[in-house]
Write an enzyme that holds these catalytic residues in place. Structure first.
Site, PDB file in Angstrom:
ATOM      1  CG  ASN A 166      -3.306   3.710   0.551  1.00 55.50           C
ATOM      2  OD1 ASN A 166      -4.484   3.712   0.913  1.00 55.50           O
ATOM      3  ND2 ASN A 166      -2.687   2.616   0.140  1.00 55.50           N
ATOM      4  CB  SER A 217      -0.860   0.048   1.262  1.00 53.33           C
ATOM      5  OG  SER A 217      -1.750  -1.020   1.312  1.00 53.33           O
ATOM      6  CD  GLU A 275      -2.272   3.784  -6.413  1.00 51.20           C
ATOM      7  OE1 GLU A 275      -2.295   5.020  -6.442  1.00 51.20           O
ATOM      8  OE2 GLU A 275      -1.854   3.158  -5.416  1.00 51.20           O
ATOM      9  CG  HIS A 320      -1.844  -0.523  -4.275  1.00 49.32           C
ATOM     10  ND1 HIS A 320      -2.169   0.778  -3.982  1.00 49.32           N
ATOM     11  CD2 HIS A 320      -2.258  -1.256  -3.201  1.00 49.32           C
ATOM     12  CE1 HIS A 320      -2.748   0.829  -2.797  1.00 49.32           C
ATOM     13  NE2 HIS A 320      -2.823  -0.387  -2.307  1.00 49.32           N
TER      14      HIS A 320
END
Ligand code: CAA
Ligand code: NAD
Length: 283
Positions: free
Chosen positions: A190, A119, A152, A140
């Site tokens: 994130n 993450s 991602e 991701h």
């Protein structure tokens, strides 16, 4: 080289979801976890979700069986020697991930791509633990993997164009939409999501509103499918804290300081849904 055989390392909520989606998309998958019970739970969870998909007529009984047949639980990480790529989805901790990448690098064939579902940990840093940094990449996925469309894709400093293309093609084969994101702390998802969750925790910590009311504000006020505290419990509070620490450490900006209440809950072992308690209690 075509990617046919994949190893997923970590059979928790993300790893099991990734393994399921890969198997349903025609890849042969080894699913590995250091913890045998977690591996068993991961496999059972996949079978349960596939059975539910049959019940809802989303897939046929034979599609379910074909996906199950493509999945093999692997107690040894050395099975990566038979793989064209590996996706790591273990605990969010840079040192633990680097150890796993050293081991994967030692056993994987020279053509294999080593991807991480991290993450927030730097892809460049993870790649540097291997002797094949050009074949290391961030892939991701979002939680829950079978439902969320986004991946991602993050290049480390030395990731090759060939590795990027193969992973972008694989994301498409998994029916995901990918975006290319720089190897910056928290990447894009994130960096944007976690400060909102952290701020929601501060709102509770400072008595601005209750847990339930903060969630209601974001659900009914902003049309989010889950309130931020429900989402934090769903992601895992340990993962949320680690990501905030990476953002804080990486940007040296106090706006990313983790809320003390988040740290307190993690220290107490309240990790959210997976541990039975977080901002809410779960059976
Ligand atoms: N695993 C697999 N599938 C799941 C699931 C899970 N954990 N939870 C729900 N689903 C499936 C259900 O089976 C159902 O599928 P069908 O339509 O085929 O029946 C579908 O999702 C909808 O589920 P429900 O009707 O039970 O519930 P819902 O409509 O409330 O949706 C949700 C559930 C999709 C999780 C929705 O609440 C949601 O989108 N929440 C926000 C999720 C989110 O923000 N994810 C990103 C987290 S951040 C991240 O992943 C990055 C990181 O690094 C931390
Ligand atoms: P989880 O706690 O559900 O599962 C992690 C699994 O890894 C556990 O089953 C554990 O036994 C296993 N494990 C730990 N160390 C291991 C090792 N050395 N070798 C093999 N297995 C090991 O965690 P999760 O939520 O699935 O997260 C996994 C990764 O995915 C983390 O990097 C996390 O940041 C990332 N991620 C999480 C989410 C989320 O919403 N939870 C979303 C996207 C990405």
């Amino acid at each position: 080289m075509t990617i046919k055989q994949v190893m997923v390392i970590g059979a928790g909520q993300m790893g099991a979801g990734i393994a399921q989606v890969c198997a349903q998309s025609g890849y042969n998958v080894f699913l590995h976890d250091a913890n045998e019970q977690a591996l068993h739970n991961g496999m059972e969870g996949i079978k349960k979700r596939l059975a539910k998909a049959v019940d809802k007529s989303r897939i046929t009984e034979s599609e379910k069986q074909e996906a199950i047949d493509r999945l093999t639980p692997a107690t040894e990480m050395e099975d990566v020697s038979k793989c064209d790529m590996a996706i790591e989805a273990i605990v969010e901790n840079a040192d633990v991930k680097k150890n796993v990448f050293r081991e994967l690098d030692a056993h994987a064939p020279s053509h294999a791509i080593l991807a991480t579902n991290t993450s927030s940990v730097s892809i460049t840093e993870i790649a540097a633990a291997t002797n094949r940094p050009e074949q290391v990449i961030g892939m991701h996925f979002m939680n829950p993997v079978p439902v969320m469309k986004l991946v991602e894709i993050i290049r480390g400093l030395q990731t090759s164009d060939d590795t990027y293309t193969k992973i972008a093609d694989m994301a498409s084969a998994l029916s995901k939409t990918s975006v290319e994101v720089d190897d910056a702390p928290g990447f894009a998802a994130n960096r944007i999501l976690m400060p909102m969750i952290n701020e929601a925790i501060f709102a509770v910590h400072e008595g601005v509103a209750s847990v339930e009311d903060v969630d209601t504000v974001m659900k009914l006020g902003m049309n989010h499918p889950m309130g931020p505290l429900t989402l934090a419990d769903f992601i895992g509070l340990d993962t949320c804290l680690y990501i905030m620490e990476v953002l804080h450490d990486g940007y040296k900006d106090s706006k990313y300081r983790p809320c003390p209440l988040l740290r307190k809950y993690v220290n107490a072992g309240w990790l959210g849904k997976k541990s039975g308690r977080g901002f809410y209690q779960y059976e």
